[in-house]
Design a protein around this motif. Structure first.
Motif, PDB file in Angstrom:
ATOM      1  N   LEU A   6      17.552  25.603  36.152  1.00  0.00           N
ATOM      2  CA  LEU A   6      18.827  26.081  35.647  1.00  0.00           C
ATOM      3  C   LEU A   6      18.733  27.530  35.164  1.00  0.00           C
ATOM      4  CD1 LEU A   6      21.739  25.193  35.006  1.00  0.00           C
ATOM      5  CD2 LEU A   6      20.918  24.489  32.767  1.00  0.00           C
ATOM      6  N   ILE A   7      17.611  27.900  34.595  1.00  0.00           N
ATOM      7  CA  ILE A   7      17.418  29.262  34.083  1.00  0.00           C
ATOM      8  C   ILE A   7      17.502  30.269  35.234  1.00  0.00           C
ATOM      9  CG2 ILE A   7      15.843  30.790  32.854  1.00  0.00           C
ATOM     10  CD1 ILE A   7      16.992  28.558  31.107  1.00  0.00           C
ATOM     11  N   GLU A   8      16.842  29.975  36.348  1.00  0.00           N
ATOM     12  CA  GLU A   8      16.889  30.874  37.505  1.00  0.00           C
ATOM     13  C   GLU A   8      18.292  30.948  38.090  1.00  0.00           C
ATOM     14  OE1 GLU A   8      15.093  33.256  39.029  1.00  0.00           O
ATOM     15  OE2 GLU A   8      13.902  32.975  37.224  1.00  0.00           O
ATOM     16  N   ILE A  19      23.315  34.109  38.923  1.00  0.00           N
ATOM     17  CA  ILE A  19      24.751  34.277  38.667  1.00  0.00           C
ATOM     18  C   ILE A  19      25.009  35.577  37.913  1.00  0.00           C
ATOM     19  CG2 ILE A  19      26.713  33.328  37.360  1.00  0.00           C
ATOM     20  CD1 ILE A  19      25.593  30.535  38.104  1.00  0.00           C
ATOM     21  N   ALA A  20      24.143  35.909  36.965  1.00  0.00           N
ATOM     22  CA  ALA A  20      24.292  37.162  36.221  1.00  0.00           C
ATOM     23  C   ALA A  20      24.121  38.364  37.151  1.00  0.00           C
ATOM     24  CB  ALA A  20      23.277  37.218  35.087  1.00  0.00           C
ATOM     25  N   ILE A  43      26.967  41.254  38.012  1.00  0.00           N
ATOM     26  CA  ILE A  43      26.723  42.692  37.848  1.00  0.00           C
ATOM     27  C   ILE A  43      26.993  43.424  39.157  1.00  0.00           C
ATOM     28  CG2 ILE A  43      24.921  44.419  37.456  1.00  0.00           C
ATOM     29  CD1 ILE A  43      23.786  42.470  35.348  1.00  0.00           C
ATOM     30  N   GLU A  44      26.583  42.833  40.263  1.00  0.00           N
ATOM     31  CA  GLU A  44      26.830  43.465  41.556  1.00  0.00           C
ATOM     32  C   GLU A  44      28.323  43.555  41.857  1.00  0.00           C
ATOM     33  OE1 GLU A  44      24.427  41.072  44.143  1.00  0.00           O
ATOM     34  OE2 GLU A  44      22.613  42.250  43.724  1.00  0.00           O
ATOM     35  N   LYS A  45      29.111  42.567  41.428  1.00  0.00           N
ATOM     36  CA  LYS A  45      30.554  42.609  41.622  1.00  0.00           C
ATOM     37  C   LYS A  45      31.202  43.697  40.767  1.00  0.00           C
ATOM     38  CE  LYS A  45      31.274  37.834  43.024  1.00  0.00           C
ATOM     39  NZ  LYS A  45      31.879  36.533  42.673  1.00  0.00           N
ATOM     40  N   MET A  46      30.619  43.984  39.602  1.00  0.00           N
ATOM     41  CA  MET A  46      31.163  44.996  38.702  1.00  0.00           C
ATOM     42  C   MET A  46      30.545  46.368  38.941  1.00  0.00           C
ATOM     43  SD  MET A  46      31.593  43.023  35.060  1.00  0.00           S
ATOM     44  CE  MET A  46      29.944  43.428  34.596  1.00  0.00           C
ATOM     45  N   SER A  47      29.822  46.543  40.026  1.00  0.00           N
ATOM     46  CA  SER A  47      29.116  47.799  40.264  1.00  0.00           C
ATOM     47  C   SER A  47      30.061  48.989  40.342  1.00  0.00           C
ATOM     48  CB  SER A  47      28.266  47.705  41.535  1.00  0.00           C
ATOM     49  OG  SER A  47      29.093  47.486  42.665  1.00  0.00           O
ATOM     50  N   ALA A  52      17.967  45.834  36.293  1.00  0.00           N
ATOM     51  CA  ALA A  52      16.596  45.877  35.783  1.00  0.00           C
ATOM     52  C   ALA A  52      16.484  45.102  34.479  1.00  0.00           C
ATOM     53  CB  ALA A  52      16.161  47.329  35.573  1.00  0.00           C
ATOM     54  N   ASN A  53      17.502  45.199  33.642  1.00  0.00           N
ATOM     55  CA  ASN A  53      17.508  44.468  32.374  1.00  0.00           C
ATOM     56  C   ASN A  53      17.523  42.962  32.618  1.00  0.00           C
ATOM     57  OD1 ASN A  53      17.646  43.914  29.643  1.00  0.00           O
ATOM     58  ND2 ASN A  53      19.863  44.190  29.554  1.00  0.00           N
ATOM     59  N   ILE A  54      18.335  42.505  33.553  1.00  0.00           N
ATOM     60  CA  ILE A  54      18.408  41.072  33.874  1.00  0.00           C
ATOM     61  C   ILE A  54      17.081  40.585  34.444  1.00  0.00           C
ATOM     62  CG2 ILE A  54      19.478  39.365  35.411  1.00  0.00           C
ATOM     63  CD1 ILE A  54      21.242  40.057  33.085  1.00  0.00           C
ATOM     64  N   GLU A  55      16.478  41.379  35.318  1.00  0.00           N
ATOM     65  CA  GLU A  55      15.206  40.983  35.937  1.00  0.00           C
ATOM     66  C   GLU A  55      14.094  40.859  34.895  1.00  0.00           C
ATOM     67  OE1 GLU A  55      14.534  40.067  39.031  1.00  0.00           O
ATOM     68  OE2 GLU A  55      16.601  40.371  39.689  1.00  0.00           O
TER      69      GLU A  55
END
Length: 89
Positions: free
Chosen positions: A15-17, A22-23, A27-31, A44-47
């Motif tokens: 579930l964590i992955e 999803i996050a 972020i890619e949709k809000m680029s 990078a922060n999410i990774e």
């Protein structure tokens, strides 16, 4: 909080992955709004972010859930019940 702790640590650790993916998608949709540099920094922060839901995180979430609504309610009640004229002796 207990349910989510058990779910993410014992029932479905994947579930964590899924949440991380999803996050990243969000972020890619809000680029367009973030710009290229903002998008790269957010990705990078999410990774690099530790998204595990351990016991410490569960306790902090529980404490925050108790503390913050209580403070807001207390401030509203105090404002409503405040005595407009302080009494002097």
């Amino acid at each position: 909080i207990v349910f989510y702790y058990v779910l993410s640590n014992f029932v479905d650790p994947g579930l964590i992955e899924m949440q991380r993916e999803i996050a990243i998608e969000a972020i890619e949709k809000m680029s367009g709004m973030l710009g290229e540099e903002g998008t790269e920094a957010a990705l990078a922060n999410i990774e690099n972010q530790d998204m595990t839901f351990g016991l410490k995180t569960a306790l902090l979430t529980f404490a925050g859930g108790l503390l913050f609504p209580g403070i807001i309610i207390s401030l509203i009640v105090a404002a409503v019940l405040k005595d407009p004229k302080p009494t002097t002796h």
